[in-house]
Scaffold this active site. Structure first.
Site, mmCIF file in Angstrom:
data_model
loop_
_atom_site.group_PDB
_atom_site.id
_atom_site.type_symbol
_atom_site.label_atom_id
_atom_site.label_comp_id
_atom_site.label_asym_id
_atom_site.label_seq_id
_atom_site.Cartn_x
_atom_site.Cartn_y
_atom_site.Cartn_z
ATOM 1 N N SER A 22 -16.444 16.192 -55.852
ATOM 2 C CA SER A 22 -16.259 16.364 -54.410
ATOM 3 C C SER A 22 -16.411 17.821 -53.981
ATOM 4 C CB SER A 22 -14.879 15.824 -53.988
ATOM 5 O OG SER A 22 -14.771 15.778 -52.594
ATOM 6 N N ASN A 25 -13.822 20.111 -51.957
ATOM 7 C CA ASN A 25 -12.448 19.780 -52.327
ATOM 8 C C ASN A 25 -12.066 20.701 -53.480
ATOM 9 O OD1 ASN A 25 -10.185 18.624 -53.630
ATOM 10 N ND2 ASN A 25 -10.679 16.595 -52.845
ATOM 11 N N GLU A 174 -15.164 9.354 -42.434
ATOM 12 C CA GLU A 174 -14.273 9.457 -43.593
ATOM 13 C C GLU A 174 -12.957 8.729 -43.375
ATOM 14 O OE1 GLU A 174 -14.878 11.578 -46.558
ATOM 15 O OE2 GLU A 174 -16.956 11.564 -45.895
ATOM 16 N N HIS A 250 -10.703 17.405 -45.138
ATOM 17 C CA HIS A 250 -10.289 16.361 -44.199
ATOM 18 C C HIS A 250 -9.184 16.907 -43.304
ATOM 19 C CE1 HIS A 250 -11.678 13.062 -47.203
ATOM 20 N NE2 HIS A 250 -12.584 13.208 -46.259
ATOM 21 N N CYS A 368 -3.267 10.892 -48.915
ATOM 22 C CA CYS A 368 -4.571 10.353 -49.317
ATOM 23 C C CYS A 368 -4.433 8.948 -49.894
ATOM 24 C CB CYS A 368 -5.231 11.246 -50.364
ATOM 25 S SG CYS A 368 -5.924 12.774 -49.706
#
Length: 444
Positions: A22, A25, A174, A250, A368
């Site tokens: 990712s 991230n 997302e 995010h 998450c």
């Protein structure tokens, strides 16, 4: 009729690994190539879910996806037996094999965007699976995600399921990781806050320079239309591109909301005061905007500890509590802030810490791991009851994990043909435990 917010946590899959897939991230990238512990990861997630159920919350579980994803590997040209497909992929395209083995569906905050019946014109709970087009390993999830959601929320009288948005960067979506609902009470019409990283159709709009903006304004607007939301029920606000470039991939890494509380870092958004004024105008109740200043908690500390990737829940006694990873305890600035927060007279009165380090090392905290679904009593009764957490399900799932999961998994192990057999055997049994029917490719 009473209204509740249920949390549906993702069960960690048997192929939980650290492949560093990712980009953007920080935790995912920095822990790449470490050995993972799928059994510990699954048990940590189950322990958190059971603890919330014990606090009086409605808690459900969402099944993981089939991995390795041989269906996708065959679509892109690898042929032969299952073992031969794995061998060829590992030799010719190991990065593609890694993507097709990811257990990333565990982070169900990205599974879908959900609008409760109190907000929608047809009075149904609406679900739109996220297309997750920005990352290959996640872009292969939406169809199975939709199947799992339909098997979990399986009554058409109360639940409306949409197809994921077109698989194009203009509609990068997302899911609930970029969506927060504010309300006076879960059963009253609220304001749905859609947070986006950039406008895909406006080349002159602000956007990050280093990392991708995974959520587009166009995707958020499309979901609002699909979910039959009125204009007065929606606020669209842009995430600060500068914090995206600091690892805030995010919105739920920089802010989190619950009922009439929005907990956020001062650098989270663009045009913050104007948008907050819009929220106040559209809400029918006082809103508590709890700002964390940079001098209190830096962006780096917020990302490393996942201070904002926490859950804010309303307990049965009406008090709000934060569900935080133990990483927040281990960060001096964040721990000091949370200790002070519960004394400030805001609705947040408690902090509960949980060890979810297996998830955290891959870039996902408590928020998450869960998808929030606000429902009334009739809607809760219409949910697949076999997916709701209780003592019996907790014990059965722990035994299931003990039976099927490995203690150690490396990236090299992803090419092991035995992993296919282990994963499919585990998921076949899980569909029977959760009464999901045929939701996986291998069952077709």
């Amino acid at each position: 009729m009473k209204q509740f917010e249920a949390n549906f946590d993702g069960l960690v899959g048997p192929t939980h690994n650290y492949a560093g897939l990712s980009f953007g991230n920080v935790a995912s990238y920095s822990n790449a190539a470490q050995a993972s512990n799928p059994k510990a990861a699954a048990k940590q997630g189950l322990q958190k879910a059971k603890a919330l159920a014990d606090l009086g919350m409605i808690q459900g579980m969402l099944a993981p996806q089939e991995r390795p994803d041989l269906y996708t590997l065959r679509r892109i040209g690898f042929s032969g037996t299952d073992a031969e497909v794995l061998q060829k992929a590992s030799q010719q395209a190991p990065a593609l094999l890694n993507a097709c083995c990811s257990a990333s569906s565990m982070w169900t905050a990205n599974a879908a965007t959900v609008s409760p019946s109190a907000d929608t014109r047809d009075g149904k709970v609406h679900f739109t699976p996220a297309n997750l087009v920005d990352k290959l390993h996640r872009s292969i999830e939406p169809i199975t995600t939709g199947n799992i959601l339909k098997a979990t929320f399986n009554n058409e009288r109360y639940f409306k399921h949409h197809q994921h948005l077109p698989e194009h960067a203009s509609f990068g979506d997302e899911g609930a990781a970029n969506h927060t609902r504010l309300c006076a009470d879960y059963g009253q019409a609220g304001v749905e806050l859609f947070v986006y990283g950039q406008s895909a159709t406006n080349p002159n709009a602000p956007k990050p320079a280093k990392y991708p903006a995974r959520q587009t304004l166009e995707a958020s607007q499309a979901i609002a239309r699909l979910h039959q939301l009125e204009d007065e029920s929606c606020v669209f606000i842009q995430q600060n591109p500068d914090v995206i470039d600091q690892g805030v991939f995010h919105n739920d890494v920089i802010s989190v909301g619950n009922q009439n509380v929005l907990f956020y870092h001062e650098q989270a958004f663009i045009d913050t005061e104007t948008k907050f004024a819009e929220i106040r105008n559209k809400m029918n109740t006082e809103v508590h905007f709890i700002k964390v200043a940079t001098e209190q908690v830096s962006i780096d500390d917020a990302v490393r500890s996942y201070l904002f990737n926490t859950q804010i829940i309303t307990l049965p006694n009406g008090e709000m509590a934060i569900v935080a990873p133990t990483n927040c305890q281990e960060n001096p600035a964040v721990f000091a802030y949370l200790n002070e927060l519960v004394t400030l007279g805001t609705p947040i009165k408690q902090v509960h810490y949980f060890d979810v380090k297996q998830s955290m090392q891959n870039g996902g905290g408590p928020a998450c791991l869960r998808l929030r679904v606000a429902m009334n009593e009739q809607e809760i009764a219409a949910v697949n009851q076999h997916t709701l957490m209780n003592d019996a399900l907790f014990n059965r799932l722990n035994l299931w994990v003990d039976k099927h999961y490995r203690d150690t998994l490396t990236v090299a192990d992803l090419a092991d043909p035995q992993l296919i057999i282990e994963s499919r055997t585990a998921l076949d049994e899980l569909t029977q435990i959760l009464k999901l029917g045929s939701v996986y490719q291998f069952q077709k």
